[in-house]
Scaffold this active site. Structure first.
Site, short mmCIF file in Angstrom:
data_model
loop_
_atom_site.label_atom_id
_atom_site.label_comp_id
_atom_site.label_asym_id
_atom_site.label_seq_id
_atom_site.Cartn_x
_atom_site.Cartn_y
_atom_site.Cartn_z
N GLY A 95 -88.31 35.80 -71.62
CA GLY A 95 -88.05 34.54 -72.10
C GLY A 95 -87.64 33.50 -71.15
O GLY A 95 -88.12 33.67 -69.83
N ALA A 119 -84.97 32.86 -69.18
CA ALA A 119 -84.28 33.43 -67.98
C ALA A 119 -85.18 34.36 -67.27
O ALA A 119 -85.53 34.36 -66.01
CB ALA A 119 -83.04 34.38 -68.67
N GLY A 120 -85.81 35.18 -67.93
CA GLY A 120 -86.52 36.23 -67.22
C GLY A 120 -87.93 35.82 -66.73
O GLY A 120 -88.14 35.96 -65.56
N SER A 141 -83.46 22.45 -88.40
CA SER A 141 -82.76 21.95 -87.33
C SER A 141 -81.46 21.14 -87.74
O SER A 141 -81.38 20.59 -88.78
CB SER A 141 -83.98 21.04 -86.54
OG SER A 141 -82.76 19.97 -85.57
N ARG A 185 -71.08 23.57 -85.89
CA ARG A 185 -71.83 24.75 -86.53
C ARG A 185 -70.68 25.30 -87.28
O ARG A 185 -70.98 25.67 -88.37
CB ARG A 185 -72.49 25.38 -85.74
CG ARG A 185 -73.80 24.69 -85.23
CD ARG A 185 -74.85 25.22 -84.36
NE ARG A 185 -75.93 24.57 -83.82
CZ ARG A 185 -76.65 24.85 -82.92
NH1 ARG A 185 -76.55 25.94 -82.27
NH2 ARG A 185 -77.65 24.21 -82.66
#
EC number: 1.3.5.1
Lengths: 643, 256
Positions: free
Chosen positions: A41, A43-44, A283, A336
């Site tokens: 993703g 980060a990876g 959203s 949230r």
């Protein structure tokens, strides 16, 4: 045991000083090291590409058929950065401050400040890669606002920001694959971590096409494997998202921090039935113009659910716009966690809507009257279309039905300031670690953290570790590789031997119900204690009565699922332990025993201003709690209020 | 909550790429029109598992229409009968009680079947690896607002960049051509100032890899555009041809 390695000195100078003090690996020596990256993703992919550019050998792994499919791709809203392009008073310190406050003062100051510092570099990097961010007519970048901030600092690419950022990182990764500096393994799942003398030295993977169980050796291992929201069965995560890599690392010595911190997103399309496989987010931006309401009385709600009344029959004075009523200054735009808890409250009272009664309305009638349908379409058209497609109800004509759903996990593998776990040589990046969001993540901050860790933190910090290792290659004949591989094979064989009467999904759904009911939006001592017993019982049921089909030497989705659910069944219990231990409310973790007179979350800074990091002690042994005290030198702790 | 649709499924089952596949008929009963197509298959698979039969394997992940992992040729059309959606976003209300539904994998030589409905699309990755990027390292790049881009150009580049890489264009094409997919990436970078330096070498490298993977040629029938779940336009292919021709004329053959 827990040394956060946060450097001394003033907050704003910590990272610069630390970068200078970190040891370097000579360019000619970098090629002598191999780094394993698990997950592709944000980060990876960004880590794998950046480390390969520096000259390291990189092996990258993903369970999907291509690195481009990682679930970062589904992020809608945007990415925060303290660019202050809008001249509206933003700064690195303000982004830092908002993030610490948004996390309800349960994150590490130094990490968050570094995140805010490098946020500006991320936008530059992505633009240079050709990421098509939204722009103004003058050709400069556009911004919008998001929850928890009073400035416009969110960069976006329509409702597909995650997709565009991931494809940017994927392109950087592809460039390195083409150069031969990254060896990519698609459709491979990490099933265990190999340690030698306490250091991470490799992983065991299963080739999801051939079933081959393979060892891969490296000088360092980076876990970039995302969150564990799928422990709830239903979540906004992708179907394949799982905790296995992180959990296996945990069982090999990596402490797991704050597992009870989960984010439940208030605006998702409600469950329609038992067949439901996942939940879809609508959203957060919709709450700018949509008004949340339910009928004022249980009787009206019942009649509505039975179809004796139509929505239009409910008069204005019989509608309860409960967020506007309870929080006049923030109204429908409360954070949230607050929005989610209030939806649960009215549904629990019996005032929910829809056939199931487990939903509230998000109504655009006023917005359409005020702005006109065309303007509303221009702002939210793609979301309205998606809603229409899934529910077959036209949100231009009738209110949306929404309900909270599990979305993100703030907890994760414990890491120090260098992103290293308690296992030397093992790192955790992105949602997989615990470090930056405290007890609640602000919108548009997940993308920021994933890319910050991958592009701008790990390339500096991993060298410091490698420089102390010497140049010898990892001994791939070390017996620990064979021992760990054999253990994995044994586990696979055990799973394949299960021939009971339940499907893996049967058990996973039950686990999801337990977690949602007792460790979801509201938690209490009695419920959590009950959940612990239920999970233990369910784990026994799994190992005694589940069925797993097929064989190892083929594509076997039955086996894949079973392995993941087995790990969720262990993680679930730790989440409950953590929630039991934390006798305070903070962010997404609401303990009913700890609330203000108005029913709001009440922190207990005196007793719980720490990171709870859990140590695995063996099968069926209670995990041991370690505490990392959180020290706040730059922000003042206050009780959040949105009245 | 189960529903009241009863369906007959004819599903392609194939153990692996070395064995021959065949259609197997299944009954899917009590299907709700609120289910997504993949949830309908989940129900069928749960029944199969309970009977001890190997479930139908298919690729899927995000189930939000964005990751591009789901595929399926449904009643002769990639991603099924509804335009502008992926299979995971297709719902059973697009079908009717008593209907027979034929489900096949993507059919293309460059996409070999792995098992049942799952195919190997790594050819797409290799095309991207050949040149689908801008050569910049991490760090040392100009300020983001140092590269102004007219909104109209940025928006057009975004339209091309929105490709999800699912392969429906290849599956829809009688020649199994990948030109819509390849041209979307070439267009994105050809439109943006950041992509100018390497625009010709990129077009050559990606087209060469596309040919090496065994995808067919384009004969401008437009089936790809019609079936694309995210609306990638045929004009991308025209632009790619211009880029490729430009590269040939300018004889820019430096390696990408």
């Amino acid at each position: 045991m827990l040394d956060s390695k946060v450097p001394a000195g003033p907050l704003a100078e910590k990272w610069s000083k630390h970068k200078f003090n970190l040891k370097l690996v000579n360019p000619a020596n970098k090629r002598k090291y191999t780094i394993i990256v698990v997950g592709t993703g944000l980060a990876g992919s960004s880590a794998a590409a950046s480390l390969a550019e520096l000259g390291y050998n990189v092996k990258a792994f993903c369970y999907q058929d291509s690195p481009r499919r990682a679930h970062s791709i589904a992020a809608q809203g945007g990415i925060n950065a303290a660019k202050n392009y809008q001249n509206d008073g933003d700064s690195v310190f303000r982004l830092f401050y908002d993030t610490v406050k948004g996390g309800d003062y349960r994150s590490r100051e130094a990490n968050v400040h570094r995140l805010a510092e490098v946020s500006v570099n991320i936008i530059d990097q992505c633009v240079a890669q050709g990421v098509p961010f939204a722009r103004e007519y003058g050709g400069l970048l556009d911004n919008r606002s998001f929850g928890g901030a009073q400035v416009s600092r969110t960069f976006y690419a329509r409702g597909q920001t995650g997709q565009q950022l991931l494809l940017g990182a994927y392109s950087a990764l592809n460039r390195q694959i083409n150069k031969g500096t990254v060896k990519m393994y698609n459709r491979h799942e990490m099933l265990d971590l190999v340690t030698i003398d306490g250091h991470a030295r490799g992983i065991i993977t299963r080739d999801m096409v051939t079933g081959a169980i393979e060892s891969h050796e490296g000088h360092a291992v980076l876990l970039c494997t995302g969150g564990y929201g799928n422990v709830f069965f239903l979540s906004t995560n992708a179907m394949g998202c799982n905790v296995t890599a992180a959990w296996r690392a945990h069982k090999r010595g990596a402490l797991f921090a704050n597992p009870c911190y989960t984010q439940i997103h208030p605006t998702c399309i409600p469950v329609t039935g038992d067949h439901q496989s996942k939940l879809t987010l609508m959203s957060e931006s919709l709450r700018n113009d949509g008004r949340v309401w339910v009928p004022k009385t249980v009787e009206l709600a019942q009649k509505l659910r039975k179809g004796e009344l139509k929505i239009a029959d409910i008069k204005e004075q019989d509608r309860d716009y409960y967020l506007e009523r309870k929080y006049p200054s923030f109204g429908n735009l409360v954070p949230r966690d607050v929005a989610s808890r209030n939806a649960k409250e009215v549904v629990d009272e019996g005032r929910g809507v829809g056939a199931s009664g487990i939903a509230v309305f998000l109504d655009f009638e006023d917005a359409i009257k005020r702005l006109g349908e065309d303007t509303v379409r221009a702002k939210y058209g793609n979301l309205f279309d998606m809603y229409y497609q899934i529910t077959d109800e036209n949100p231009y004509k009738q209110p949306m039905r929404i309900y909270p759903a599990v979305h993100y996990t703030m907890g994760g593998v414990w890491v120090d300031y260098n992103l290293m776990t308690t296992v030397p040589g093992l790192y955790a990046l992105g949602e997989c670690n615990f470090s930056d969001h405290g007890a609640n993540r602000l919108g548009a901050s997940a993308l920021m953290q994933g890319l910050a860790d991958g592009y701008f933190v790990i390339p500096y910090t991993v060298g410091d570790y490698l420089a102390g290792l010497g140049f010898a290659p990892v001994d791939k004949n070390h017996p620990n590789f064979e021992i760990t591989r054999t253990e994995v094979e044994k586990r696979v064989r055990k799973l394949l031997s299960l021939k009971g009467s339940k499907t893996v999904d049967d058990i996973h759904k039950k686990l999801g119900h337990i977690m949602w009911e007792y460790c979801g939006m509201a938690r209490n001592e009695a419920g959590l204690t009950k959940a612990k017993g239920l999970i233990q019982e369910l784990r026994r049921e799994f190992w005694n009565d589940v069925t797993v089909l097929g064989e190892n030497e083929e594509m076997n989705q039955s086996l894949e699922k079973a392995g993941r659910v087995a790990d969720f069944l262990e993680l679930g219990e730790l989440m409950v332990d953590d929630a039991l231990n934390r006798r305070e409310s903070c962010g997404g973790h609401f303990r009913e025993e700890s609330q203000t007179e108005e029913g709001e979350a009440k922190r207990n800074d005196e007793d719980f201003s720490y990171v709870a990091a859990w140590e695995y002690k063996g099968e069926d042994q209670p995990e041991v709690l370690h505490k990392e005290a959180l020290v706040f030198e730059n922000v003042k702790l206050t009780q959040r209020s949105y009245k | 909550m189960s529903g009241n649709m009863n369906l007959t499924l004819k599903v392609w089952r194939q153990k692996n790429d070395k064995t021959r596949g065949k259609f197997v008929t299944y009954q899917a009963n009590g299907i709700s029109s609120d289910m997504s197509f993949l949830e309908m298959l989940d129900v069928v698979n749960e029944d199969l598992v309970r009977k001890g039969e190997d479930p139908i394997h298919f690729d899927h992940d995000c189930r939000e229409g964005i990751c591009g992992m789901c595929s399926l040729h449904i009643n002769g059309r990639p991603h099924g009968p509804k335009q502008g959606t992926t299979t995971c976003q297709l719902h059973m209300r697009s079908f009717h009680d008593g209907q027979t539904i034929v489900i096949e994998p993507w059919r293309a030589a460059a996409f070999p079947v792995i098992k049942d409905l799952a195919v190997d699309r790594s050819a797409f990755d290799r095309i991207q690896q050949a040149g689908g990027y801008i050569n910049v390292n991490t760090g040392g790049v100009p300020d983001a607002n140092g590269i102004p881009i007219p909104k109209i150009v940025a928006d057009e580049a975004f339209e091309s960049a929105t490709c999800i890489g699912c392969g429906a264009c290849v599956a829809a094409c009688k020649n199994a051509s990948a030109m819509l997919f390849v041209s979307a990436k070439i267009s994105q970078y050809a439109l943006l100032p950041q992509g100018q330096t390497e625009r010709y070498s990129r077009a050559q490298a990606m087209v060469a890899q596309m040919d090496a993977e065994g995808f067919g040629s384009c004969t401008n029938t437009g089936a790809c555009e019609a079936e694309c779940p995210v609306g990638i336009k045929l004009t991308n292919i025209a632009r790619m041809n211009r880029e490729y021709l430009g590269a040939k004329i300018l004889k820019q053959v430096e390696p990408h």
